[in-house]
Scaffold this motif. Structure first.
Motif, PDB file in Angstrom:
ATOM      1  N   VAL A   1     -32.318 -16.758  50.812  1.00  0.00           N
ATOM      2  CA  VAL A   1     -33.523 -16.597  51.347  1.00  0.00           C
ATOM      3  C   VAL A   1     -33.484 -16.066  52.572  1.00  0.00           C
ATOM      4  CG1 VAL A   1     -35.860 -17.707  51.994  1.00  0.00           C
ATOM      5  CG2 VAL A   1     -34.594 -18.489  50.234  1.00  0.00           C
ATOM      6  N   LYS A   2     -33.685 -14.764  52.958  1.00  0.00           N
ATOM      7  CA  LYS A   2     -33.763 -13.934  54.340  1.00  0.00           C
ATOM      8  C   LYS A   2     -34.886 -14.011  55.056  1.00  0.00           C
ATOM      9  CE  LYS A   2     -29.895 -11.037  53.079  1.00  0.00           C
ATOM     10  NZ  LYS A   2     -29.316  -9.572  53.001  1.00  0.00           N
ATOM     11  N   HIS A   3     -35.102 -14.591  56.035  1.00  0.00           N
ATOM     12  CA  HIS A   3     -36.248 -14.823  57.069  1.00  0.00           C
ATOM     13  C   HIS A   3     -36.222 -13.681  58.112  1.00  0.00           C
ATOM     14  CE1 HIS A   3     -37.943 -18.616  55.323  1.00  0.00           C
ATOM     15  NE2 HIS A   3     -36.532 -18.928  55.280  1.00  0.00           N
ATOM     16  N   GLN A   4     -37.285 -12.916  58.215  1.00  0.00           N
ATOM     17  CA  GLN A   4     -37.326 -12.116  59.243  1.00  0.00           C
ATOM     18  C   GLN A   4     -37.190 -12.538  60.643  1.00  0.00           C
ATOM     19  OE1 GLN A   4     -36.888  -9.014  58.176  1.00  0.00           O
ATOM     20  NE2 GLN A   4     -36.908  -9.477  56.156  1.00  0.00           N
TER      21      GLN A   4
ATOM     22  N   LYS B   1     -40.131 -11.193  46.423  1.00  0.00           N
ATOM     23  CA  LYS B   1     -40.833 -11.345  47.459  1.00  0.00           C
ATOM     24  C   LYS B   1     -42.102 -12.003  47.394  1.00  0.00           C
ATOM     25  CE  LYS B   1     -43.420  -6.887  47.240  1.00  0.00           C
ATOM     26  NZ  LYS B   1     -43.886  -5.400  47.958  1.00  0.00           N
TER      27      LYS B   1
ATOM     28  N   GLN C   1     -34.196 -14.483  62.680  1.00  0.00           N
ATOM     29  CA  GLN C   1     -33.531 -13.891  61.596  1.00  0.00           C
ATOM     30  C   GLN C   1     -32.526 -14.871  61.122  1.00  0.00           C
ATOM     31  OE1 GLN C   1     -31.840 -10.007  63.230  1.00  0.00           O
ATOM     32  NE2 GLN C   1     -33.328  -9.240  61.755  1.00  0.00           N
TER      33      GLN C   1
ATOM     34  N   ASP D   1     -42.523 -12.249  55.435  1.00  0.00           N
ATOM     35  CA  ASP D   1     -41.415 -12.725  56.647  1.00  0.00           C
ATOM     36  C   ASP D   1     -40.277 -13.217  55.861  1.00  0.00           C
ATOM     37  OD1 ASP D   1     -42.701 -14.857  55.523  1.00  0.00           O
ATOM     38  OD2 ASP D   1     -42.296 -16.090  57.214  1.00  0.00           O
ATOM     39  N   TYR D   2     -40.135 -13.103  54.436  1.00  0.00           N
ATOM     40  CA  TYR D   2     -38.789 -13.381  53.929  1.00  0.00           C
ATOM     41  C   TYR D   2     -38.789 -12.699  52.494  1.00  0.00           C
ATOM     42  CZ  TYR D   2     -41.415 -16.600  50.562  1.00  0.00           C
ATOM     43  OH  TYR D   2     -42.427 -17.152  49.664  1.00  0.00           O
TER      44      TYR D   2
END
Length: 105
Positions: free
Chosen positions: A11-14, A61, A17, A69-70
């Motif tokens: 899980v990539k959070h903006q 998404k 980061q 945001d992720y």
């Protein structure tokens, strides 16, 4: 016959980061790979309300607008096949130690 599939994903959070490495579990019939719908269901069962973003790249998404945001990306599908083969070899080697051998002449 059903078999377990451990779904490894990130899980990539903006903001902030960061990347979290997580996993989920699903069951698949036979020797086939899980479908995108099954993977989506697995992620939803893990608490992520997502939809496929780029199915060919196994990315997802959020479904709700404003929650961009992720992103989630499937990194590995683990059916345990390789580990099972390694365990079987270890068991074979252990069994050889318990086999009674005839004395050599």
């Amino acid at each position: 016959m059903e078999r377990e599939c451990i779904v490894h994903f990130e899980v990539k959070h903006q903001e902030p980061q960061e990347v979290k490495h997580l996993h989920g579990l699903l069951y698949v019939d036979g020797k086939r790979e899980p479908t995108v719908d099954e993977l989506t269901g697995c992620l939803q069962a893990c608490g992520f309300d997502v939809r496929p973003d780029r199915p060919e790249k196994l990315t997802f998404k959020p479904t709700l607008p404003g929650e961009d945001d992720y992103r989630i990306r499937i990194t590995n599908l683990d059916f345990g096949d390789q580990e099972e083969e390694q365990n079987n070899e270890v068991l074979r080697q252990l069994a050889k130690n318990f086999v009674r051998r005839e004395p050599e002449l």
